[in-house]
Design an enzyme around this catalytic site. Structure first.
Site, PDB file in Angstrom:
ATOM      1  N   GLY A 160       5.345   4.983  -1.548  1.00  0.00           N
ATOM      2  CA  GLY A 160       6.358   4.048  -1.083  1.00  0.00           C
ATOM      3  C   GLY A 160       5.580   2.919  -0.439  1.00  0.00           C
ATOM      4  N   ASN A 199       3.616   2.873   3.157  1.00  0.00           N
ATOM      5  CA  ASN A 199       2.151   2.785   3.189  1.00  0.00           C
ATOM      6  C   ASN A 199       1.701   1.664   4.137  1.00  0.00           C
ATOM      7  OD1 ASN A 199       2.158   4.713   1.156  1.00  0.00           O
ATOM      8  ND2 ASN A 199       1.760   3.253  -0.501  1.00  0.00           N
ATOM      9  N   TYR A 244       9.540   7.808 -11.843  1.00  0.00           N
ATOM     10  CA  TYR A 244      10.340   7.878 -10.614  1.00  0.00           C
ATOM     11  C   TYR A 244      11.521   8.833 -10.712  1.00  0.00           C
ATOM     12  CZ  TYR A 244       8.163   3.346  -9.509  1.00  0.00           C
ATOM     13  OH  TYR A 244       7.289   2.340  -9.252  1.00  0.00           O
ATOM     14  N   TYR A 245      11.813   9.492  -9.610  1.00  0.00           N
ATOM     15  CA  TYR A 245      13.097  10.200  -9.436  1.00  0.00           C
ATOM     16  C   TYR A 245      13.688   9.652  -8.140  1.00  0.00           C
ATOM     17  CZ  TYR A 245      11.894  13.041 -13.332  1.00  0.00           C
ATOM     18  OH  TYR A 245      11.590  13.437 -14.602  1.00  0.00           O
ATOM     19  N   ARG A 246      14.288   8.475  -8.242  1.00  0.00           N
ATOM     20  CA  ARG A 246      14.722   7.764  -7.032  1.00  0.00           C
ATOM     21  C   ARG A 246      16.109   7.146  -7.178  1.00  0.00           C
ATOM     22  NH1 ARG A 246      10.463   2.818  -7.009  1.00  0.00           N
ATOM     23  NH2 ARG A 246      10.677   3.191  -4.793  1.00  0.00           N
ATOM     24  N   SER A 280       0.017  -9.603  -7.047  1.00  0.00           N
ATOM     25  CA  SER A 280      -1.188  -9.185  -7.792  1.00  0.00           C
ATOM     26  C   SER A 280      -1.155  -9.825  -9.180  1.00  0.00           C
ATOM     27  CB  SER A 280      -1.210  -7.662  -7.934  1.00  0.00           C
ATOM     28  OG  SER A 280      -0.154  -7.260  -8.788  1.00  0.00           O
ATOM     29  N   GLY A 306      -7.621  -6.911  -6.646  1.00  0.00           N
ATOM     30  CA  GLY A 306      -8.226  -5.575  -6.627  1.00  0.00           C
ATOM     31  C   GLY A 306      -9.733  -5.648  -6.494  1.00  0.00           C
ATOM     32  N   GLY A 341     -11.571  -9.030  -5.786  1.00  0.00           N
ATOM     33  CA  GLY A 341     -11.405  -9.840  -4.580  1.00  0.00           C
ATOM     34  C   GLY A 341     -10.006 -10.406  -4.471  1.00  0.00           C
ATOM     35  N   ASP A 349      -1.428  -2.055  -0.789  1.00  0.00           N
ATOM     36  CA  ASP A 349      -0.593  -1.966   0.425  1.00  0.00           C
ATOM     37  C   ASP A 349      -1.485  -2.000   1.670  1.00  0.00           C
ATOM     38  OD1 ASP A 349       1.510  -1.568  -1.372  1.00  0.00           O
ATOM     39  OD2 ASP A 349       1.320   0.608  -1.276  1.00  0.00           O
TER      40      ASP A 349
HETATM   41  O1  KDG Z   1       1.666   0.627  -3.994  1.00  0.00           O
HETATM   42  C1  KDG Z   1       1.767   2.004  -4.235  1.00  0.00           C
HETATM   43  C2  KDG Z   1       3.205   2.245  -4.567  1.00  0.00           C
HETATM   44  O2  KDG Z   1       3.494   1.652  -5.779  1.00  0.00           O
HETATM   45  C3  KDG Z   1       3.521   3.690  -4.660  1.00  0.00           C
HETATM   46  O3  KDG Z   1       3.338   4.300  -3.422  1.00  0.00           O
HETATM   47  C4  KDG Z   1       4.889   3.972  -5.213  1.00  0.00           C
HETATM   48  O4  KDG Z   1       6.213   2.555  -3.870  1.00  0.00           O
HETATM   49  C5  KDG Z   1       5.940   2.950  -4.949  1.00  0.00           C
HETATM   50  C6  KDG Z   1       6.678   2.445  -6.085  1.00  0.00           C
HETATM   51  O5  KDG Z   1       7.877   2.318  -5.948  1.00  0.00           O
HETATM   52  O6  KDG Z   1       6.086   2.165  -7.127  1.00  0.00           O
END
Ligand code: KDG
Length: 319
Positions: free
Chosen positions: A32, A36, A102-104, A192, A225, A228, A256
């Protein structure tokens, strides 16, 4: 008064350990993006709080214990008795990349409401951090993020926004519209190369970065990443931050950690280049261990790493 308030969805992480292609062994971690960030900021010595909802379930209890251990204020984490805490799996794909499953859907956090927010409490913070993921999980969450950003703007709280584009969550046209709308409502925007590619397939990053800086934020930070980062100010000043070379084990959550460290350094009064260097160190250290949370460095560990790197650089310059 709290230094940093992050708002979004925590996800319990199941990282596939099997390199056989069979998904039969997982290691449990914490994810999340905004959770983080809150934990990373707390490890770096800032006072941090989280705004979210978790389910009245094992995973929700595990998160509340984790935040407590990490010193993250959970007074604004609601327990929703009618919805579960979200989880996700990190699955290696055949090209060696990682895929998030995901399971959200319908999770507790996706049911956050603007009425959950306490304007006076948010107004007392120094920075509010939200993300494109916080916005993309549901309409209710999108509205809650908008309300939090408005409170922060009205009360002079710095708004930090990480694009964190996840195409699994919404159609790309909607994600692009949300990103563009958020640029004008944020003081610091993190993005990013993958985010830009996901939103604007094929357009040059430099051009997009300039457009983002023109849209209103004081700073736009392109996280590249292991290559830099590039920081652009509204007035067009550009700072390139060199990466640190480390043996990377797992980059999940390194972005994060980078964002959290950049914010903490700015709150400490460091200039853009110095904050970028500190963030780069924290991001690199986070990539050296497995998971998004376990390897997050403390401030002492980050400063020691920077001193060692300075000594190496100084030695190389002198020799
Ligand atoms: O930055 C890492 C996140 O991507 C990971 O913890 C999962 O939050 C997340 C997501 O929803 O992708």
């Amino acid at each position: 008064m709290v230094d940093l308030i992050a708002l979004g969805e925590p996800l319990v992480e199941f990282g596939a350990r099997s390199d056989t292609g069979r998904l039969d062994t997982f290691s449990l971690g914490w994810g999340g993006d905004t959770s983080n960030v809150a934990i990373a900021a707390a490890r770096l010595g800032a006072s941090a709080a989280y705004v979210s909802r978790v389910g009245d379930d094992e995973f929700g209890r595990m998160f509340r214990d984790l935040w407590k251990e990490e010193g993250v204020d959970t007074s604004a984490v609601e327990v929703d008795p009618d919805a579960p805490t979200g989880i996700y799996f990190i699955v290696p794909d055949p090209e060696g990349q990682k895929r998030f499953v995901y399971y959200r859907r319908g999770s507790a956090a996706s049911r956050m409401q603007p009425a959950d927010l306490d304007p006076d409490w948010i107004g007392g913070a120094r920075v509010l951090h939200v993300s494109g993921i916080s916005q993309a999980i549901s309409e209710a969450a999108l509205g809650t993020v908008a309300a939090a950003m408005e409170i922060a703007e009205d009360r002079g709280v710095m708004v930090s926004y990480d694009a964190n584009v996840r195409r699994q969550l919404q159609p790309v046209a909607l994600l692009r519209a949300i990103f563009e709308m958020s640029l004008g409502r944020s003081d610091i925007v993190f993005v990013s190369g993958e985010d830009l590619d996901a939103l604007y397939d094929g357009r040059p990053h430099d051009e997009l970065l300039e457009e983002a800086a023109d849209a209103g934020p004081r700073l736009v930070v392109l996280k590249r990443g292991a290559e830099g980062s590039t920081i652009l100010t509204r007035s067009g000043d550009r700072t390139e931050v060199a990466p640190f070379e480390v043996d990377a084990a797992d980059a999940t959550g390194a972005g994060d950690a980078f964002a959290a460290a950049f914010l903490v350094a700015r709150l400490d009064g460091r200039d853009v280049a110095d904050a970028g260097r500190f963030a780069s160190a924290v991001g690199a250290l986070t990539a050296t261990g497995l998971g998004a949370v376990a390897p997050l460095p403390t401030r002492e560990q980050a400063e020691e790493f920077l001193q060692r790197e300075d000594a190496v650089d100084g030695g190389a310059a002198g020799g």
